[in-house]
Design a protein around this motif. Structure first.
Motif, PDB file in Angstrom:
ATOM      1  N   GLY A  92     -12.814   2.768   2.478  1.00 21.86           N
ATOM      2  CA  GLY A  92     -13.329   1.705   1.639  1.00 21.86           C
ATOM      3  C   GLY A  92     -13.453   2.086   0.175  1.00 21.86           C
ATOM      4  O   GLY A  92     -13.669   1.232  -0.683  1.00 21.86           O
ATOM      5  N   GLU A  93     -13.319   3.374  -0.146  1.00 27.53           N
ATOM      6  CA  GLU A  93     -13.418   3.829  -1.538  1.00 27.53           C
ATOM      7  C   GLU A  93     -12.259   3.288  -2.363  1.00 27.53           C
ATOM      8  O   GLU A  93     -11.129   3.221  -1.905  1.00 27.53           O
ATOM      9  CB  GLU A  93     -13.418   5.358  -1.577  1.00 27.53           C
ATOM     10  CG  GLU A  93     -13.731   5.927  -2.925  1.00 27.53           C
ATOM     11  CD  GLU A  93     -13.934   7.445  -2.869  1.00 27.53           C
ATOM     12  OE1 GLU A  93     -13.890   8.052  -3.962  1.00 27.53           O
ATOM     13  OE2 GLU A  93     -14.140   8.009  -1.783  1.00 27.53           O
ATOM     14  N   ARG A  94     -12.568   2.905  -3.604  1.00 32.62           N
ATOM     15  CA  ARG A  94     -11.534   2.365  -4.497  1.00 32.62           C
ATOM     16  C   ARG A  94     -10.938   3.477  -5.352  1.00 32.62           C
ATOM     17  O   ARG A  94     -11.650   4.350  -5.834  1.00 32.62           O
ATOM     18  CB  ARG A  94     -12.103   1.277  -5.388  1.00 32.62           C
ATOM     19  CG  ARG A  94     -12.407   0.046  -4.575  1.00 32.62           C
ATOM     20  CD  ARG A  94     -12.748  -1.100  -5.471  1.00 32.62           C
ATOM     21  NE  ARG A  94     -13.026  -2.251  -4.630  1.00 32.62           N
ATOM     22  CZ  ARG A  94     -12.694  -3.469  -4.954  1.00 32.62           C
ATOM     23  NH1 ARG A  94     -12.107  -3.715  -6.089  1.00 32.62           N
ATOM     24  NH2 ARG A  94     -12.977  -4.467  -4.146  1.00 32.62           N
ATOM     25  N   VAL A  95      -9.617   3.407  -5.515  1.00 35.11           N
ATOM     26  CA  VAL A  95      -8.868   4.381  -6.301  1.00 35.11           C
ATOM     27  C   VAL A  95      -7.852   3.625  -7.153  1.00 35.11           C
ATOM     28  O   VAL A  95      -7.638   2.426  -6.965  1.00 35.11           O
ATOM     29  CB  VAL A  95      -8.147   5.404  -5.386  1.00 35.11           C
ATOM     30  CG1 VAL A  95      -9.144   6.279  -4.649  1.00 35.11           C
ATOM     31  CG2 VAL A  95      -7.212   4.716  -4.414  1.00 35.11           C
TER      32      VAL A  95
ATOM     33  N   GLY B 139       0.814  -1.210   0.000  1.00 37.17           N
ATOM     34  CA  GLY B 139       0.000   0.000   0.000  1.00 37.17           C
ATOM     35  C   GLY B 139       0.844   1.255   0.000  1.00 37.17           C
ATOM     36  O   GLY B 139       2.054   1.216  -0.208  1.00 37.17           O
ATOM     37  N   PHE B 140       0.185   2.383   0.263  1.00 36.22           N
ATOM     38  CA  PHE B 140       0.874   3.672   0.272  1.00 36.22           C
ATOM     39  C   PHE B 140       0.142   4.658   1.161  1.00 36.22           C
ATOM     40  O   PHE B 140      -1.052   4.519   1.437  1.00 36.22           O
ATOM     41  CB  PHE B 140       1.014   4.234  -1.148  1.00 36.22           C
ATOM     42  CG  PHE B 140      -0.291   4.529  -1.845  1.00 36.22           C
ATOM     43  CD1 PHE B 140      -0.800   5.817  -1.886  1.00 36.22           C
ATOM     44  CD2 PHE B 140      -1.016   3.514  -2.454  1.00 36.22           C
ATOM     45  CE1 PHE B 140      -2.001   6.085  -2.530  1.00 36.22           C
ATOM     46  CE2 PHE B 140      -2.205   3.768  -3.110  1.00 36.22           C
ATOM     47  CZ  PHE B 140      -2.700   5.062  -3.143  1.00 36.22           C
ATOM     48  N   GLY B 141       0.881   5.641   1.636  1.00 34.21           N
ATOM     49  CA  GLY B 141       0.326   6.751   2.382  1.00 34.21           C
ATOM     50  C   GLY B 141       0.362   7.978   1.504  1.00 34.21           C
ATOM     51  O   GLY B 141       1.313   8.182   0.749  1.00 34.21           O
ATOM     52  N   MET B 142      -0.678   8.794   1.553  1.00 38.73           N
ATOM     53  CA  MET B 142      -0.743   9.977   0.687  1.00 38.73           C
ATOM     54  C   MET B 142      -1.413  11.135   1.409  1.00 38.73           C
ATOM     55  O   MET B 142      -2.092  10.953   2.414  1.00 38.73           O
ATOM     56  CB  MET B 142      -1.529   9.668  -0.579  1.00 38.73           C
ATOM     57  CG  MET B 142      -2.993   9.405  -0.326  1.00 38.73           C
ATOM     58  SD  MET B 142      -3.918   9.330  -1.869  1.00 38.73           S
ATOM     59  CE  MET B 142      -5.565   9.023  -1.266  1.00 38.73           C
ATOM     60  N   SER B 143      -1.206  12.323   0.844  1.00 36.87           N
ATOM     61  CA  SER B 143      -1.887  13.533   1.289  1.00 36.87           C
ATOM     62  C   SER B 143      -2.579  14.145   0.087  1.00 36.87           C
ATOM     63  O   SER B 143      -2.021  14.159  -1.008  1.00 36.87           O
ATOM     64  CB  SER B 143      -0.892  14.547   1.848  1.00 36.87           C
ATOM     65  OG  SER B 143      -0.263  14.046   2.985  1.00 36.87           O
TER      66      SER B 143
ATOM     67  N   ARG C 231      -2.385   0.741 -10.555  1.00 37.90           N
ATOM     68  CA  ARG C 231      -2.661  -0.262  -9.535  1.00 37.90           C
ATOM     69  C   ARG C 231      -3.881   0.169  -8.727  1.00 37.90           C
ATOM     70  O   ARG C 231      -3.944   1.272  -8.210  1.00 37.90           O
ATOM     71  CB  ARG C 231      -1.443  -0.379  -8.624  1.00 37.90           C
ATOM     72  CG  ARG C 231      -1.479  -1.477  -7.609  1.00 37.90           C
ATOM     73  CD  ARG C 231      -1.541  -2.873  -8.214  1.00 37.90           C
ATOM     74  NE  ARG C 231      -0.521  -3.128  -9.182  1.00 37.90           N
ATOM     75  CZ  ARG C 231       0.365  -4.096  -9.117  1.00 37.90           C
ATOM     76  NH1 ARG C 231       0.351  -4.932  -8.114  1.00 37.90           N
ATOM     77  NH2 ARG C 231       1.240  -4.262 -10.064  1.00 37.90           N
ATOM     78  N   GLU C 232      -4.868  -0.742  -8.651  1.00 38.08           N
ATOM     79  CA  GLU C 232      -6.087  -0.475  -7.884  1.00 38.08           C
ATOM     80  C   GLU C 232      -5.782  -0.599  -6.387  1.00 38.08           C
ATOM     81  O   GLU C 232      -5.010  -1.464  -5.961  1.00 38.08           O
ATOM     82  CB  GLU C 232      -7.183  -1.475  -8.259  1.00 38.08           C
ATOM     83  CG  GLU C 232      -7.634  -1.375  -9.715  1.00 38.08           C
ATOM     84  CD  GLU C 232      -8.330  -0.064 -10.033  1.00 38.08           C
ATOM     85  OE1 GLU C 232      -9.144   0.404  -9.222  1.00 38.08           O
ATOM     86  OE2 GLU C 232      -8.051   0.488 -11.118  1.00 38.08           O
ATOM     87  N   ALA C 233      -6.418   0.272  -5.612  1.00 39.20           N
ATOM     88  CA  ALA C 233      -6.236   0.272  -4.161  1.00 39.20           C
ATOM     89  C   ALA C 233      -7.538   0.708  -3.510  1.00 39.20           C
ATOM     90  O   ALA C 233      -8.449   1.182  -4.180  1.00 39.20           O
ATOM     91  CB  ALA C 233      -5.102   1.224  -3.774  1.00 39.20           C
TER      92      ALA C 233
END
Length: 152
Positions: A56-59, A44-48, A69-71
């Motif tokens: 739960g939203e998909r991005v 995964g990743f951390g973002m601002s 890459r879906e997350a």
């Protein structure tokens, strides 16, 4: 007093790697959203971002050197989000994502355009510059004398 920040691996299968770089994320409607990736791992990743995401939203994250890459968003703290990849990176993809820089779009010239540009950028010799200055001076003095004769 300054305190050193450390990244915790508690509850994580893989360690996070600080990246600190801009990137583009796409939401469920495939709209591009500017983000700042704080850290990245195989999972995964951390973002601002200033965009609001629900837990739960998909991005979809696009990084240079790898396919989108879906997350899904798993946590939120203010403007900071934690996202988990639906399919984790393998080590090759992670290394590629970390090594790649920010993607820039540009128009690059073809070889023929470069050759034409190089001809225009050629240096003028010292003798050529003196000749050009003399010609310009003669033309200017001719224009001055002609205008004085017309006005007098």
């Amino acid at each position: 007093m300054m305190m050193a920040a450390t990244l915790s691996n508690a509850g994580r299968a893989t360690p996070r790697i600080p990246t600190a770089r801009p990137a583009t994320l796409r939401d469920a409607q495939r709209q591009p959203i500017d983000i700042f990736i704080e850290n990245l791992s195989a999972d995964g990743f951390g973002m601002s971002t200033t965009t609001n995401f629900a837990r739960g939203e998909r991005v979809s994250l696009q990084l240079a050197g790898i396919e989108p890459r879906e997350a899904r968003v798993v946590r939120r703290l203010g403007l900071s989000y934690g996202c988990e990849f639906l399919a984790p990176f393998d080590m090759r993809e992670l290394a590629s994502a970390l090594d790649a820089g920010t993607v820039l779009n540009g128009r690059f010239s073809s070889d023929s355009e470069t050759l034409l540009t190089d001809r225009h950028d050629a240096q003028v010799s010292r003798l050529g510059r003196i000749a050009i200055l003399l010609c310009v001076n003669v033309l200017l003095w001719t224009a001055i004398v002609y205008s004085l004769e017309t006005f007098l």
